[in-house]
Design an enzyme around this catalytic site. Structure first.
Site, PDB file in Angstrom:
ATOM      1  N   ARG A  56      -0.933  -0.789   3.522  1.00 41.35           N
ATOM      2  CA  ARG A  56      -0.746  -1.499   2.250  1.00 41.35           C
ATOM      3  C   ARG A  56      -1.539  -0.803   1.159  1.00 41.35           C
ATOM      4  O   ARG A  56      -2.657  -0.327   1.416  1.00 41.35           O
ATOM      5  CB  ARG A  56      -1.279  -2.942   2.341  1.00 41.35           C
ATOM      6  CG  ARG A  56      -0.410  -3.872   3.129  1.00 41.35           C
ATOM      7  CD  ARG A  56      -1.149  -5.125   3.489  1.00 41.35           C
ATOM      8  NE  ARG A  56      -2.316  -4.805   4.317  1.00 41.35           N
ATOM      9  CZ  ARG A  56      -3.213  -5.697   4.734  1.00 41.35           C
ATOM     10  NH1 ARG A  56      -3.096  -6.954   4.376  1.00 41.35           N
ATOM     11  NH2 ARG A  56      -4.232  -5.327   5.479  1.00 41.35           N
ATOM     12  N   LYS A 112      12.288  -2.395  -2.638  1.00 35.45           N
ATOM     13  CA  LYS A 112      13.139  -1.239  -2.288  1.00 35.45           C
ATOM     14  C   LYS A 112      13.682  -1.374  -0.853  1.00 35.45           C
ATOM     15  O   LYS A 112      14.859  -1.175  -0.607  1.00 35.45           O
ATOM     16  CB  LYS A 112      12.273   0.020  -2.422  1.00 35.45           C
ATOM     17  CG  LYS A 112      12.890   1.301  -1.918  1.00 35.45           C
ATOM     18  CD  LYS A 112      12.055   2.508  -2.302  1.00 35.45           C
ATOM     19  CE  LYS A 112      10.830   2.702  -1.447  1.00 35.45           C
ATOM     20  NZ  LYS A 112      11.054   3.259  -0.120  1.00 35.45           N
ATOM     21  N   CYS A 127       7.491  -1.150  -2.159  1.00 37.18           N
ATOM     22  CA  CYS A 127       8.038  -1.234  -0.794  1.00 37.18           C
ATOM     23  C   CYS A 127       8.998  -2.401  -0.568  1.00 37.18           C
ATOM     24  O   CYS A 127      10.165  -2.185  -0.277  1.00 37.18           O
ATOM     25  CB  CYS A 127       6.890  -1.312   0.197  1.00 37.18           C
ATOM     26  SG  CYS A 127       5.736   0.031  -0.025  1.00 37.18           S
ATOM     27  N   GLY A 143       6.168  -7.772  -5.320  1.00 41.22           N
ATOM     28  CA  GLY A 143       6.556  -6.596  -6.101  1.00 41.22           C
ATOM     29  C   GLY A 143       6.149  -5.359  -5.329  1.00 41.22           C
ATOM     30  O   GLY A 143       6.049  -5.386  -4.103  1.00 41.22           O
TER      31      GLY A 143
HETATM   32  C1  UGA Z   1       3.811  -3.561   2.127  1.00 37.17           C
HETATM   33  C2  UGA Z   1       3.500  -3.956   3.585  1.00 37.17           C
HETATM   34  O1  UGA Z   1       2.553  -5.032   3.617  1.00 37.17           O
HETATM   35  C3  UGA Z   1       2.931  -2.766   4.368  1.00 37.17           C
HETATM   36  O2  UGA Z   1       2.759  -3.131   5.728  1.00 37.17           O
HETATM   37  C4  UGA Z   1       3.925  -1.597   4.274  1.00 37.17           C
HETATM   38  O3  UGA Z   1       3.441  -0.433   4.915  1.00 37.17           O
HETATM   39  C5  UGA Z   1       4.157  -1.257   2.807  1.00 37.17           C
HETATM   40  O4  UGA Z   1       4.688  -2.428   2.133  1.00 37.17           O
HETATM   41  C6  UGA Z   1       5.158  -0.124   2.754  1.00 37.17           C
HETATM   42  O5  UGA Z   1       6.287  -0.305   3.185  1.00 37.17           O
HETATM   43  O6  UGA Z   1       4.768   0.998   2.395  1.00 37.17           O
HETATM   44  P1  UGA Z   1       2.330  -3.294  -0.113  1.00 37.17           P
HETATM   45  O7  UGA Z   1       3.635  -3.234  -0.839  1.00 37.17           O
HETATM   46  O8  UGA Z   1       1.287  -2.282  -0.412  1.00 37.17           O
HETATM   47  O9  UGA Z   1       2.581  -3.222   1.485  1.00 37.17           O
HETATM   48  O10 UGA Z   1       1.671  -4.683  -0.474  1.00 37.17           O
HETATM   49  P2  UGA Z   1       1.410  -6.119   0.205  1.00 37.17           P
HETATM   50  O11 UGA Z   1      -0.035  -6.340   0.257  1.00 37.17           O
HETATM   51  O12 UGA Z   1       2.184  -6.281   1.441  1.00 37.17           O
HETATM   52  O13 UGA Z   1       2.002  -7.070  -0.940  1.00 37.17           O
HETATM   53  C7  UGA Z   1       3.349  -6.976  -1.369  1.00 37.17           C
HETATM   54  C8  UGA Z   1       3.667  -8.038  -2.388  1.00 37.17           C
HETATM   55  O14 UGA Z   1       3.751  -9.316  -1.775  1.00 37.17           O
HETATM   56  C9  UGA Z   1       2.635  -8.189  -3.508  1.00 37.17           C
HETATM   57  O15 UGA Z   1       3.324  -8.331  -4.740  1.00 37.17           O
HETATM   58  C10 UGA Z   1       1.884  -9.461  -3.167  1.00 37.17           C
HETATM   59  O16 UGA Z   1       1.389 -10.119  -4.300  1.00 37.17           O
HETATM   60  C11 UGA Z   1       3.000 -10.271  -2.511  1.00 37.17           C
HETATM   61  N1  UGA Z   1       2.503 -11.298  -1.570  1.00 37.17           N
HETATM   62  C12 UGA Z   1       1.890 -10.939  -0.416  1.00 37.17           C
HETATM   63  C13 UGA Z   1       2.720 -12.641  -1.862  1.00 37.17           C
HETATM   64  O17 UGA Z   1       3.301 -12.996  -2.902  1.00 37.17           O
HETATM   65  N2  UGA Z   1       2.286 -13.593  -0.960  1.00 37.17           N
HETATM   66  C14 UGA Z   1       1.658 -13.254   0.188  1.00 37.17           C
HETATM   67  O18 UGA Z   1       1.297 -14.185   0.960  1.00 37.17           O
HETATM   68  C15 UGA Z   1       1.447 -11.903   0.460  1.00 37.17           C
END
Ligand code: UGA
Length: 439
Positions: free
Chosen positions: A154, A263, A260, A257
Site C-alpha cells: 500500500r 483502475k 489501484c 481512490g
Molecule cells: C491498495 C491495496 O490495499 C494494496 O494491497 C495493493 O497492493 C495496492 O492497492 C495496489 O494494487 O497496488 P493503496 O491503493 O495504496 O493499496 O491504498 P489503501 O490503503 O488500500 O486505500 C485505498 C483507498 O481505500 C483509500 O482511498 C482509502 O481511503 C480507502 N479506504 C480504505 C476506505 O475508504 N476505507 C477503508 O476501510 C480502507
C-alpha cells in the site's frame, strides 16, 4: 542474486530497494534520465516513509544501482522484474504498452538464461503474452522462464508491507522457477503460495476487488445508518468481531481512490466482459464508490441551499494520508463541484498541493498551513484523514472559522469529542451534531 527491475514507479522502486536490502545486487532501470539522476543521488521520486533511508544505505553499501540504459542495466542479470505502469484506457481496460516494451527490451538485450518476473498488475493471461514477445524478440539461444509475482503493498506503508507482508504469490509454469523466486524472497520471511501463472494474476485482481467491495459495502451501510439513526462505526465494530468478516477495511467515508482500486476494479469488469461474463457485483461496487465521492456535496447543498460566494476550507487533498498521490482522490470530484456552485475554495494539504495543481484546472487558492485554510471559512470539508487533521484541537475550528461548520468525509472525530463543542458537524453514517437543535 543479480537482479534488474524495469520501472521505478511505486512498485518498481520499493521492490528494487527492498531486494537490495535483503542482500541482492539490484539495478533499477528507468527510461527517464532525470529520474535516474535523482535516484542515484539517493533521493526517492515518490513520497514513501522510510524509503530514502533504505535507498541511501543500499547505494552506499554497493548493492543498489540506477540506470536509464537497458543494455547496461540488464547485463548478466539472472532475474528481471517488470514493474512498469499499466494505466487505465478510456474503456477501463489496462494499457499494456509499457509492459510489452519492457519485454522487447529484455529480449533484445539478454545474452544469458533469465527469469522474467511480472510485478505490474496485468490482466489474466498477460504473462503468456509476455512470454510470446520474449521468445519472438530474443537474439540468442537462451532459456527464458516467466513468473507472475503480484504486489500487495500500500502507498504510505509500502516498506512495512514488503517486509511484513501477508503473503508472497508466485505463479510459474515449472517448480524450478518457483523455487528460485521463493529463494530470492526467503529473507523477507513471509508466507509463500506457489501456484500457476493465471491464478497468480487473478489473485491480484480478486484481492483488490474484494477490498473495494468491503469499502463500498460499508459505505452503503453508512448511508442506511444515516437514514435509520444507527452509527456506522458501532455497526462496523460489531461486525468486525466476527473473524470471518474481520475488522479491516470497514471504515466508511467518501469512497476509495488511488492508483489501484479504481483502475483494477474497472479492469476486472473488462476482463470478465472479455470472457462474456457480466460482473454485476463489481459494477455495483464501482457505482457506489462514484456516488460516495459526491456525498458531501449533497450534504452541503441540503444544509445551505446555495453556497454562492461562500468561503470553503478544503482540508486534505491526497487520496489517503501519508502520500502525495492525488490520483482518483475525491478532492478531484468535490473541489470542481464547489467551484461550480460559486464558492471560493482554499485548499490545504501537507504534501499533495503540487500534484493537485497539475491536475485541477479550476481556480482555487492553496496553502500549506491548516490555520490559514480555516481562517474565516464559512464551512470546512475534510477529504483526507491526515494525522494533523485528525488530531487538531477542535477549538481551532471554533476560533478560526466564521462559523464552525464541518463536513467530515473521513469520520476523523469521535462524536463524544464533538458533543462538547459548538461545532455543527456532519460526518458519514453517524448522527449529525447540530448545537442549536441539541440544545
Ligand atoms: C491498495 C491495496 O490495499 C494494496 O494491497 C495493493 O497492493 C495496492 O492497492 C495496489 O494494487 O497496488 P493503496 O491503493 O495504496 O493499496 O491504498 P489503501 O490503503 O488500500 O486505500 C485505498 C483507498 O481505500 C483509500 O482511498 C482509502 O481511503 C480507502 N479506504 C480504505 C476506505 O475508504 N476505507 C477503508 O476501510 C480502507
Amino acid at each position: 542474486m543479480k537482479i534488474s527491475v524495469i520501472g521505478t514507479g511505486y512498485v518498481g522502486l520499493v521492490t528494487g530497494v527492498a531486494l537490495s536490502d535483503i542482500g541482492h545486487h539490484v539495478t533499477c532501470i528507468d527510461i527517464d534520465p532525470a529520474k535516474v539522476a535523482k535516484l542515484r543521488s539517493g533521493k526517492p521520486t515518490i513520497y514513501e516513509p522510510g524509503l530514502e533511508e533504505l535507498m541511501v544505505k543500499n547505494i552506499e553499501q554497493g548493492r543498489l544501482f540506477f540506470t536509464s540504459e537497458h543494455e547496461e542495466g540488464l547485463k548478466g542479470s539472472e532475474v528481471i522484474y517488470i514493474a512498469v505502469g499499466t494505466p487505465q484506457r478510456e474503456d477501463g481496460s489496462a494499457n499494456l504498452n509499457y509492459v510489452e516494451q519492457a519485454a522487447i527490451d529484455i529480449a533484445t538485450h539478454m545474452t544469458n538464461d533469465v527469469i522474467v518476473v511480472t510485478k505490474s498488475t496485468v490482466p489474466v493471461g498477460t504473462n503468456f503474452h509476455i512470454k510470446e514477445i520474449l521468445h519472438q524478440h530474443k537474439q540468442h539461444d537462451i532459456k527464458i522462464s516467466i513468473a507472475s509475482n503480484p504486489e500487495f503493498l500500500r502507498e504510505g506503508s509500502a516498506i512495512k508491507d514488503t517486509f511484513e507482508g501477508d503473503r508472497i504469490i508466485i505463479g510459474t509454469e515449472d517448480p524450478q522457477t518457483a523455487d528460485i523466486i521463493e529463494a530470492i524472497n526467503a529473507p523477507f520471511n513471509v508466507s509463500v503460495q506457489k501456484t500457476d501463472v493465471l491464478s497468480a494474476e487473478m489473485i491480484k485482481y480478486s484481492s483488490n476487488a474484494f477490498l473495494a467491495t468491503k469499502i463500498s459495502f460499508i459505505n452503503e451501510i453508512a448511508n442506511i445508518c444515516e437514514k435509520t439513526g444507527a452509527n456506522v462505526e458501532e455497526v462496523a465494530k460489531g461486525m468486525g468481531f466476527d473473524k470471518r468478516i474481520g475488522k479491516q477495511f470497514l471504515r466508511a467515508g467518501i469512497g476509495y481512490g488511488g492508483s489501484c482500486f479504481p483502475k483494477d476494479t474497472n479492469a476486472l469488469v473488462q476482463i470478465a466482459g472479455n470472457h462474456h461474463y457480466d460482473f454485476d457485483l463489481l459494477k455495483a461496487v464501482i457505482n457506489v464508490n462514484n456516488d460516495q465521492q459526491r456525498l458531501l456535496i449533497d450534504k452541503i447543498i441540503d444544509r445551505f441551499g446555495s453556497i454562492e460566494g461562500k468561503q470553503v476550507a478544503v482540508i486534505g487533498l491526497a487520496f489517503k494520508p501519508n502520500t502525495d498521490d492525488i490520483r482518483e482522490s475525491p478532492a478531484l470530484v468535490i473541489i470542481p463541484e464547489l467551484v461550480n456552485l460559486g464558492s471560493n475554495v482554499i485548499a490545504y494539504d501537507p504534501i499533495a498541493i503540487e500534484n493537485t495543481k497539475k491536475e485541477l484546472t479550476v481556480d482555487i487558492e492553496y496553502t500549506d498551513h491548516l490555520d490559514t485554510a480555516l481562517q474565516n471559512a464559512d464551512f470546512t470539508v475534510i477529504i483526507t484523514d491526515w494525522p494533523e487533521i485528525k488530531h487538531i484541537n477542535l477549538k481551532r475550528f471554533e476560533d478560526l472559522m466564521k462559523q464552525p461548520i464541518v463536513f467530515d468525509g473521513r469520520n476523523c472525530y469521535n462524536l463524544d469529542q464533538v458533543k462538547n463543542t459548538t461545532l455543527e458537524y456532519y460526518s458519514i453514517g453517524r448522527p449529525n451534531h447540530i448545537p442549536e437543535l441539541i440544545g
